[in-house]
Design a protein around this motif. Structure first.
Motif, PDB file in Angstrom:
ATOM      1  N   ARG A   1       0.927  -1.268  -0.007  1.00 26.37           N
ATOM      2  CA  ARG A   1      -0.034  -0.088  -0.004  1.00 26.37           C
ATOM      3  C   ARG A   1       1.023   1.159   0.041  1.00 26.37           C
TER       4      ARG A   1
ATOM      5  N   GLN B   1      -6.321   2.863   0.524  1.00 29.72           N
ATOM      6  CA  GLN B   1      -6.440   1.897   1.752  1.00 29.72           C
ATOM      7  C   GLN B   1      -7.813   0.942   1.197  1.00 29.72           C
TER       8      GLN B   1
ATOM      9  N   ILE C   1      -6.876  -1.770  -1.223  1.00 31.02           N
ATOM     10  CA  ILE C   1      -6.250  -2.774  -0.328  1.00 31.02           C
ATOM     11  C   ILE C   1      -7.100  -3.802   0.211  1.00 31.02           C
TER      12      ILE C   1
ATOM     13  N   GLU D   1       0.211  -7.180   4.235  1.00 26.85           N
ATOM     14  CA  GLU D   1       0.191  -5.910   3.654  1.00 26.85           C
ATOM     15  C   GLU D   1       1.762  -5.130   3.991  1.00 26.85           C
TER      16      GLU D   1
END
Length: 426
Positions: A16, A240, A243, A259
């Motif tokens: 991310r 976000q 993800i 992540e």
């Protein structure tokens, strides 16, 4: 820069953050020349604000810096091209000698991007322009001229690319799904691509166990296809929500992924008195905070940054105020000529009840919602300050003190998501 968690799986890795820094770090970490395919479904520079609708609150959500960048890119195509070229050049560094690069875009910027790709890869390494029929019913584009396709430009790194002589694909693809018929695949994430489209791109370009990359992964369709086709992958997105959607889709097929973030080391030159000022798209993280505290102890009382990782809340050795550095938004519009500090909400727990303390509700809401609208008829941006004030007051009244939307209890800590999609840890 530094990757956390440090160890990447040899099969798959999800990042991310800003793909510029992620690809830079991958080059440094030994991935130069390792990818067999890189796919870009990046910004189309259509003028539309790429915000996330929140039906419950009745607003669209966006980071003001992303909103401002979208506006600036549309008003100055050269700036858009410059920023995109940086990422294309990094993708080329990551490509193997036999690797292929596939970029998807639509007609507003497509021809200019094609010329840029010719210059970067060489015209002799241009392999194909593929037309994907994306709609049965054309979208309005210019008066009577509609839009119902997107383009895929295919380039090789060298003449020694993987050739599949048993295949002969057409240059018009109208048989692999469209936006309107995603069916059970649909996550309602904006611009989600059909899995069949992703499968064809992967199959035409690579063999099993190839390493492939998608650095604008969105809802994760490319990664789902990669898993089905037995390819290794590394992917990223700056959102976000992207993800979260991607991890959920992978979990549905039995794949759990960690992540990863690219973070910075502590930089003493950013300290001014008792304040640490970070002006980078790399988030201020727990890793950087621990190094800062080791070097300076309790000297720093305030940390100002464009982005924060949610793990900073796990550091409880000292009391520090975290502030977002944001572009000024007032009755004149949104501008980066002056910045303001917006306090980051702070999670706390009392008697097993978790709270999220918002110091200034008005300012916090102002910097979470979309501020400008794009008028397709005039190709201009509209800003209505009075309408914004009305919407903010409605949100203050409806939210009250209920800032928390979701709580996820883990083995080591709890993750909190607020009503705007921001994450915290406790």
């Amino acid at each position: 820069m530094h990757v956390v968690p440090k160890e990447l799986s040899s099969e798959r890795a999800l990042f991310r953050g800003d793909n510029l820094y992620i690809m830079e770090q991958l080059v440094k970490d030994g991935y130069k020349g390792k990818f067999d395919l890189i796919y870009f479904d990046g910004p189309f520079n259509s003028g539309m604000i790429f915000s996330m609708p929140n039906d419950e609150l009745g607003v669209n959500l966006i980071n003001p810096w992303d909103e401002l960048a979208g506006v600036r890119h549309y008003l100055d195509s050269q700036l858009f091209m410059k920023d995109y070229l940086q990422r294309i050049q990094l993708a080329r560094e990551l490509l193997s000698e036999t690797g292929l690069f596939v970029l998807q875009i639509y007609q507003k910027e497509g021809h200019y991007v094609k010329v840029m790709l010719d210059q970067e890869f060489g015209r002799h390494n241009f392999l194909a322009e593929i037309i994907w029929k994306m709609e049965n019913n054309p979208r309005p584009f210019h008066s009577q001229f509609g839009l119902s396709h997107e383009c895929l430009f295919v380039y090789s790194q060298t003449s020694n690319y993987l050739k599949k002589d048993e295949l002969l694909l057409p240059s018009v693809w109208d048989d692999i799904g469209i936006y309107e018929t995603l069916g059970d695949e649909n996550t309602f994430y904006p611009s989600q691509k059909p899995e069949k489209l992703m499968e064809r791109i992967i199959e035409m370009s690579t063999n099993e166990q190839a390493l492939i990359g998608d650095f604008y992964c969105g809802s994760g369709s490319f990664l789902i296809a990669a898993e089905k086709l037995n390819r290794r992958w590394i992917a990223s997105d700056n959102s976000q929500l992207a993800i979260k959607v991607t991890k959920a889709r992978l979990a549905n097929i039995g794949i759990a992924v960690e992540e990863h973030l690219v973070v910075d080391h502590f930089d003493n030159s950013l300290v001014l008195g008792d304040t640490y000022n970070k002006q980078s798209n790399i988030p201020f993280s727990l890793f950087e905070l621990k190094e800062l505290h080791t070097a300076l102890g309790d000297k720093v009382k305030s940390i100002n940054a464009i982005k924060f990782s949610n793990d900073i809340d796990l550091f409880t050795d000292t009391l520090i105020t975290f502030n977002y550095t944001m572009p000024l938004i007032d009755d004149k519009g949104i501008s980066e000529q002056e910045v303001v500090l917006v306090p980051r909400p702070k999670p706390r727990q009392e008697n097993d009840v978790i709270y999220l303390d918002v110091q200034d509700p008005y300012r916090w809401i102002l910097y979470q919602i979309q501020h400008v609208e794009f008028d397709k008829n005039t190709n201009q941006y509209l800003f209505d300050w009075d309408a914004l004030q009305t919407k903010i007051q409605q949100l203050i009244d409806s939210i009250g003190n209920q800032w928390i939307d979701e709580i996820q209890h883990g083995a080591e800590y709890t993750v909190i998501k607020d009503v705007f999609g921001n994450y915290y840890s406790i």
